[in-house]
Write an enzyme that holds these catalytic residues in place. Sequence first.
Site, mmCIF file in Angstrom:
data_model
loop_
_atom_site.group_PDB
_atom_site.id
_atom_site.type_symbol
_atom_site.label_atom_id
_atom_site.label_comp_id
_atom_site.label_asym_id
_atom_site.label_seq_id
_atom_site.Cartn_x
_atom_site.Cartn_y
_atom_site.Cartn_z
ATOM 1 N N ARG A 33 0.877 -1.080 0.097
ATOM 2 C CA ARG A 33 0.058 0.225 -0.022
ATOM 3 C C ARG A 33 1.087 1.101 0.008
ATOM 4 O O ARG A 33 0.885 2.064 -1.140
ATOM 5 C CB ARG A 33 -0.891 0.247 1.273
ATOM 6 C CG ARG A 33 -2.023 0.933 1.134
ATOM 7 C CD ARG A 33 -1.870 2.428 1.470
ATOM 8 N NE ARG A 33 -1.439 2.503 3.038
ATOM 9 C CZ ARG A 33 -0.915 3.488 3.360
ATOM 10 N NH1 ARG A 33 -0.389 4.484 2.616
ATOM 11 N NH2 ARG A 33 -0.267 3.641 4.741
ATOM 12 N N HIS A 44 3.351 4.217 -3.400
ATOM 13 C CA HIS A 44 3.804 5.701 -3.831
ATOM 14 C C HIS A 44 5.156 5.418 -4.523
ATOM 15 O O HIS A 44 5.134 6.221 -5.462
ATOM 16 C CB HIS A 44 4.025 6.357 -2.567
ATOM 17 C CG HIS A 44 2.654 6.555 -1.837
ATOM 18 N ND1 HIS A 44 1.866 7.841 -2.288
ATOM 19 C CD2 HIS A 44 2.152 6.385 -0.681
ATOM 20 C CE1 HIS A 44 0.772 7.860 -1.732
ATOM 21 N NE2 HIS A 44 0.788 7.074 -0.401
#
Length: 334
Positions: free
Chosen positions: A12, A16
């Site tokens: 998760r 990024h």
Amino acid sequence: MNHLLISDPTLRDGSHAVQHQLTRDQILFYAEHAELTGIPILEVGHGNGLGASSLQLGKSLVSDTELLEQCRAKLTNTKLGIHVIPGFATINKDLNNALDIGVNVVRVASHCTEANITKRHIEYSRNREKEVFGVLMMSHMASPAVLVEEAKKMESYGAQTIIIMDSAGASLPVDVHEKITALVHHLDIPVGFHAHNNLGMAIANSITAVESGATLLDGTSRGFGAGAGNAQLEVLVAVLHKMGYQTGIDLYRLLDFADQAESLFCTPPHISSVSVISGLTGVFSGFAKPVERIAKQYNIDPKDVFFELGKRKIIAGQEDLILDVAIWLSQHAK
């Protein structure tokens, strides 16, 4: 009393680091080995959580549904977790679908002063008999007293654990000690901590959190995460085991797994000059890549962009303002 719960947001927060382009094969490999290693909770999804895949925040290569279904099929003992920010994730569509797939742990998050927006998502998840954590992001922007006030709201909504995120990697151990101690003292539920490494303090801050009473910590393989990354999971677990804490994670397997994961993801985060500035200015770690990209486009120093974003107290979800700041700086320079 010496057992700590470890949650792994590599699939998760790590999203990024690759502009949300984790592949199906990477996801399957990681989920399978997380299970074998004994990681208690594997958090998966877009970097900004469920329902956040968009042109503004970045489109995921793999959809929420496919990602959750693939991980669900690989996990038996490891719990499947998601990060949910109301406003990105709807209840009727996004959250309901995720819970139907078989998510075990729902982390409902808000900016550290906006816990009131989490009420419906927390209550819905609890009514579906899921484990629910309340998450206060950008915790460096609030005092211990304000964090306690906001955490109590989440506790009243039904959150079973409260986690504060040092989302910009801006905190020092003294800050973590003050905030975790206050939360532990005033809440009737466990407290957790999520570190970022912009100032090189992720492991130190995580250990300080534990020594101040936290019983849940986040860590990612090779620190794979936004900005300079998170607390490096294999280092964190090794240090905790050395201190006499139990995590239920097989350290030898975890170390081998981390070596494989580094090759898998190719570019583990590091502390760059931009990351340091992100930490100093208190700007969300996930802004690093778009700031660098947009600054290059407008031929301006990304450090200047971060300082201006910090002055304006920009928070996660306001990525569109990076462009506004870059344009303003380019015009101001002229």
